[in-house]
Design an enzyme around this catalytic site. Structure first.
Site, PDB file in Angstrom:
ATOM      1  N   LEU A 173       0.814  -1.218   0.000  1.00  0.00           N
ATOM      2  CA  LEU A 173       0.000   0.000   0.000  1.00  0.00           C
ATOM      3  C   LEU A 173       0.844   1.262   0.000  1.00  0.00           C
ATOM      4  O   LEU A 173       0.402   2.301  -0.481  1.00  0.00           O
ATOM      5  CB  LEU A 173      -0.932   0.009   1.216  1.00  0.00           C
ATOM      6  CG  LEU A 173      -1.948  -1.134   1.294  1.00  0.00           C
ATOM      7  CD1 LEU A 173      -2.751  -1.048   2.581  1.00  0.00           C
ATOM      8  CD2 LEU A 173      -2.869  -1.111   0.085  1.00  0.00           C
ATOM      9  N   GLY A 174       2.015   1.205   0.550  1.00  0.00           N
ATOM     10  CA  GLY A 174       2.874   2.386   0.604  1.00  0.00           C
ATOM     11  C   GLY A 174       4.007   2.150   1.557  1.00  0.00           C
ATOM     12  O   GLY A 174       4.138   1.083   2.160  1.00  0.00           O
ATOM     13  N   LYS A 175       4.843   3.150   1.686  1.00  0.00           N
ATOM     14  CA  LYS A 175       5.969   3.036   2.597  1.00  0.00           C
ATOM     15  C   LYS A 175       6.184   4.357   3.295  1.00  0.00           C
ATOM     16  O   LYS A 175       5.903   5.426   2.754  1.00  0.00           O
ATOM     17  CB  LYS A 175       7.242   2.618   1.865  1.00  0.00           C
ATOM     18  CG  LYS A 175       7.745   3.648   0.867  1.00  0.00           C
ATOM     19  CD  LYS A 175       9.039   3.176   0.229  1.00  0.00           C
ATOM     20  CE  LYS A 175       9.592   4.229  -0.721  1.00  0.00           C
ATOM     21  NZ  LYS A 175      10.855   3.814  -1.314  1.00  0.00           N
ATOM     22  N   GLY A 177       8.694   6.181   6.794  1.00  0.00           N
ATOM     23  CA  GLY A 177      10.055   6.232   7.277  1.00  0.00           C
ATOM     24  C   GLY A 177      10.462   4.995   8.052  1.00  0.00           C
ATOM     25  O   GLY A 177      11.637   4.703   8.168  1.00  0.00           O
ATOM     26  N   TYR A 178       9.491   4.223   8.580  1.00  0.00           N
ATOM     27  CA  TYR A 178       9.830   3.107   9.444  1.00  0.00           C
ATOM     28  C   TYR A 178       9.540   1.746   8.825  1.00  0.00           C
ATOM     29  O   TYR A 178       9.775   0.739   9.455  1.00  0.00           O
ATOM     30  CB  TYR A 178       9.049   3.204  10.759  1.00  0.00           C
ATOM     31  CG  TYR A 178       9.229   4.501  11.462  1.00  0.00           C
ATOM     32  CD1 TYR A 178      10.436   5.173  11.389  1.00  0.00           C
ATOM     33  CD2 TYR A 178       8.197   5.065  12.179  1.00  0.00           C
ATOM     34  CE1 TYR A 178      10.604   6.370  12.037  1.00  0.00           C
ATOM     35  CE2 TYR A 178       8.362   6.263  12.832  1.00  0.00           C
ATOM     36  CZ  TYR A 178       9.566   6.915  12.754  1.00  0.00           C
ATOM     37  OH  TYR A 178       9.733   8.104  13.390  1.00  0.00           O
ATOM     38  N   VAL A 181       3.834  -0.754   4.377  1.00  0.00           N
ATOM     39  CA  VAL A 181       2.492  -1.189   4.761  1.00  0.00           C
ATOM     40  C   VAL A 181       1.955  -2.083   3.655  1.00  0.00           C
ATOM     41  O   VAL A 181       1.994  -1.713   2.476  1.00  0.00           O
ATOM     42  CB  VAL A 181       1.554   0.007   4.994  1.00  0.00           C
ATOM     43  CG1 VAL A 181       0.180  -0.469   5.442  1.00  0.00           C
ATOM     44  CG2 VAL A 181       2.151   0.957   6.031  1.00  0.00           C
ATOM     45  N   LYS A 196       1.874  -3.203   8.971  1.00  0.00           N
ATOM     46  CA  LYS A 196       3.086  -2.410   8.805  1.00  0.00           C
ATOM     47  C   LYS A 196       4.257  -3.191   9.377  1.00  0.00           C
ATOM     48  O   LYS A 196       4.215  -3.641  10.518  1.00  0.00           O
ATOM     49  CB  LYS A 196       2.945  -1.060   9.512  1.00  0.00           C
ATOM     50  CG  LYS A 196       4.065  -0.088   9.177  1.00  0.00           C
ATOM     51  CD  LYS A 196       3.740   1.312   9.675  1.00  0.00           C
ATOM     52  CE  LYS A 196       4.731   2.320   9.142  1.00  0.00           C
ATOM     53  NZ  LYS A 196       4.401   3.703   9.538  1.00  0.00           N
ATOM     54  N   ASP A 440       3.049  14.831  11.553  1.00  0.00           N
ATOM     55  CA  ASP A 440       3.061  14.652  10.102  1.00  0.00           C
ATOM     56  C   ASP A 440       1.642  14.505   9.572  1.00  0.00           C
ATOM     57  O   ASP A 440       1.348  13.593   8.806  1.00  0.00           O
ATOM     58  CB  ASP A 440       3.907  13.440   9.723  1.00  0.00           C
ATOM     59  CG  ASP A 440       4.277  13.447   8.241  1.00  0.00           C
ATOM     60  OD1 ASP A 440       4.228  14.526   7.623  1.00  0.00           O
ATOM     61  OD2 ASP A 440       4.607  12.383   7.694  1.00  0.00           O
TER      62      ASP A 440
END
Length: 620
Positions: A173-175, A177-178, A181, A196, A440
């Protein structure tokens, strides 16, 4: 000398202390001592081979070593005591003994690591069986035995991985900084979730406890406007370096590569910066964050921002916890390491390379020379929300170009935007009331869930963000590793001035982000250049004149929320009590929505009644 004590008094105190029986110190993380230097002037020339003292390798994985020792104790307890209840008691007694001897830390014996100990116990059992088979075989064999052991280890990790056993990975689904997902399907209940994955590298005792504590804090966030949290667990992952790659092709690798290929086409959202939360009580004296942001404002006025989170100084150990974007090494069955590149090479993670520790570079060199490493992977299972506010705004902008009459277009109606913003403020008020600052907030981290598009704030990181470095931030490519006391986190267009300037920030920084989001909700944009220009101009107090005429109340609060003086920005509670949400129009909107929902329920009930009547007629 404090207290005005005499030298003789100090000597007597020292003698008494020496006579007392003191508990041995805990050997948690011994500090490295430089090698002694000797006078080699009289050494023969043929023996003077090494001019420099030998550099002893550092051991950044002392926590993992202690976990392995605890697992061995638990394994021995099960071997010598078949009764499960008694073996557990024996294990606790052994742990207490080793803790008193200073050989173990108490946190490694805690229940939070029970899944890792189970992983170790199964591996130990398998290795013992393999060793017995090896002893019974002819010792004069080729090297195929070690290859067989290696393949069995990888297969064993697959059997002990909760993630691989219970979930089917569907898409990325995306990424952030840690970590990344993933959209997954639970094999038992068939439901879809978001998981995640966070790779924990070089974890110290203190930092491991912070991660576990803050995961529990995230689990306590229960609110309709916060992304739902289900569970979390830790697993071991086996990472092989490039020189020891195993040519294994797995379906999960192929799925991942397809989605990574689609990412360049806009199929996967690449978060512009790391998303994280901090506890509001943190002060600059307790933090030592480092970040470097590069803001590019080119001719097209498109602004890109890259923020790097850095390490908070720890008094207990020089080593620190590093949460790295996992890439292809997020599961035990993925032996090819994608993001562990030689120093000076860039990965797919944007950001400057930074370092707060001179020893971190040595650790990296050691990692590059090591054949295999075992790391801890934190998995956080969350509610799946696929539609983000970013997607909604993009669709709204597209439809606004086609709508001539704003009142006839529900995607541009101010009432819909007000409903979204109100739920967003309610969620922010909740996390601020819990003592947490998101840092954020942006449309990509805000989701719309369900048919009623309920707002969900998500993509929370960890409160220990300031002691974490991303994989691309291990070392500065320019060689500048000097730490600074700045904290530039967040995305440029939505980050407050104090965040970008590196000064002290608090919950009012989130309020600045809300002001920018409020403007974007009520101001459709025709092009990306127009959006970047308007959102950048907010920093200097420039608000579109058309917005001020059309929505004067919203323009007023945008001006207040985006002011440079953080103290003068309204809080989330003040916003909820403001005229933004207390107008007659908003009350009518809420009533209209309830009426529409009731009408839908009535229609569904009518359909069910008609189906039931048809079934009864057929039975007759």
């Amino acid at each position: 000398m404090l207290g005005g004590g005499s030298v003789d008094g100090e000597r007597d105190t020292d003698d008494d202390a020496a006579g007392a029986v003191a508990a041995p110190p805990a050997i948690d993380f011994p500090a490295e001592v430089s090698d002694p230097k000797y006078d080699e002037s009289d050494v023969p020339a043929e023996l003077q081979v090494f001019k420099e003292p030998l550099q002893q390798p550092t051991f950044p994985f002392l926590v993992a070593n202690q976990l392995l020792l605890v697992s061995l104790l638990e394994h021995l307890s099960h071997v010598h005591e078949p009764n499960p209840l008694h073996s557990k008691q024996v294990f606790k007694l052994l742990c207490q003994t080793f803790i008193k001897m200073g050989l173990l830390s108490s946190f490694t014996c805690s229940d939070e690591f029970s899944s890792l100990r189970l992983h170790h116990n199964r591996a130990i059992t398998h290795l013992m069986r393999s060793a017995k088979e090896r002893v019974r075989q002819d010792p004069c064999q080729d090297n195929s035995y070690m290859q067989k052991i290696r393949s069995r280890e990888i297969a064993l990790e697959a059997q002990t991985s909760r993630y691989l056993n219970e979930f089917e990975e569907l898409a990325i689904l995306g990424k952030g900084g840690y970590g990344r997902v993933y959209k997954v399907r639970n094999k038992l209940d068939g439901q879809h979730y978001a998981i995640k994955k966070i790779l924990i590298k070089s974890a110290t005792k203190t930092d491991c406890m912070k991660v576990l504590r803050e995961v529990k804090v995230l689990a306590g966030l229960q609110h309709p406007n916060i992304v739902g949290y289900h569970t979390a667990w830790i697993e071991h992952v086996h990472v092989l370096q490039p020189q020891d790659r195993v040519p294994i092709q797995l379906p999960s690798l192929e799925v991942l590569s397809e989605h990574e290929g689609d990412r360049n086409q806009g199929g996967v959202k690449d978060n512009e910066s790391s998303s994280s939360i901090i506890f509001a009580e943190l002060t600059p004296e307790k933090e030592n964050p480092l970040a470097e942001s590069d803001v590019k404002n080119e001719n097209n006025n498109l602004v890109s921002y890259r923020a790097n989170l850095v390490i908070r100084s720890s008094s207990e150990s020089e080593s620190s916890i590093e949460l790295q974007e996992d890439g292809l090494n997020e599961s035990p069955l993925r032996p090819v390491v994608k993001h562990q590149l030689p120093l000076g090479h860039s990965s797919d993670v944007e950001g400057n390379f930074t370092s707060t520790d001179e020893s971190s570079e040595d650790n990296l060199n050691l990692l590059g020379q090591t054949e295999a490493r075992y790391h801890l992977m934190l998995h956080i299972q969350m509610q799946l929300c696929e539609l983000s506010l970013w997607d909604w705004i993009a669709e709204r902008n597209n439809r606004s170009r086609e709508c001539v009459d704003e009142a006839a277009c529900p995607y541009v109606m101010a009432s819909v935007a007000t409903k979204i913003f109100q739920e967003l403020v309610e969620g922010v008020f909740y996390i601020h009331n819990m003592g947490i600052v998101h840092r954020d907030l942006k449309p990509r981290n805000i989701f719309l869930h369900g048919p009623d598009q309920q707002v969900k704030i998500g993509d929370f990181g960890l409160a220990c963000a300031d002691i974490i470095q991303k994989s691309a931030d291990w070392t500065n490519r320019n060689g500048k590793g000097t730490p600074t006391h700045t904290s530039r986190v967040g995305t440029c267009l939505y980050a407050s001035p104090e965040q970008l300037e590196g000064s002290e920030y608090d919950a009012k920084s989130d309020m600045y982000s809300l002001g920018v989001i409020l403007l974007e909700l009520f101001q459709p944009f025709g092009t990306e250049m127009e959006r970047a220009t308007v959102l950048t101009g907010v920093r200097t107090g420039r608000i579109p004149e058309s917005l001020s005429k059309r929505c004067p109340v919203q323009a007023k609060y945008i001006q207040l929320l985006t002011g440079r003086n953080a103290a003068q920005r309204p809080s989330a509670l003040q916003l909820l009590q403001s005229e933004l949400f207390q107008t007659t129009g908003n009350v009518n909107l809420t009533l209209q929505m309830k009426i529409m929902e009731q009408e839908k329920e009535i229609e569904e009930l009518k359909k069910q009644l008609s189906l039931l009547s048809q079934d009864k007629g057929l039975k007759r």
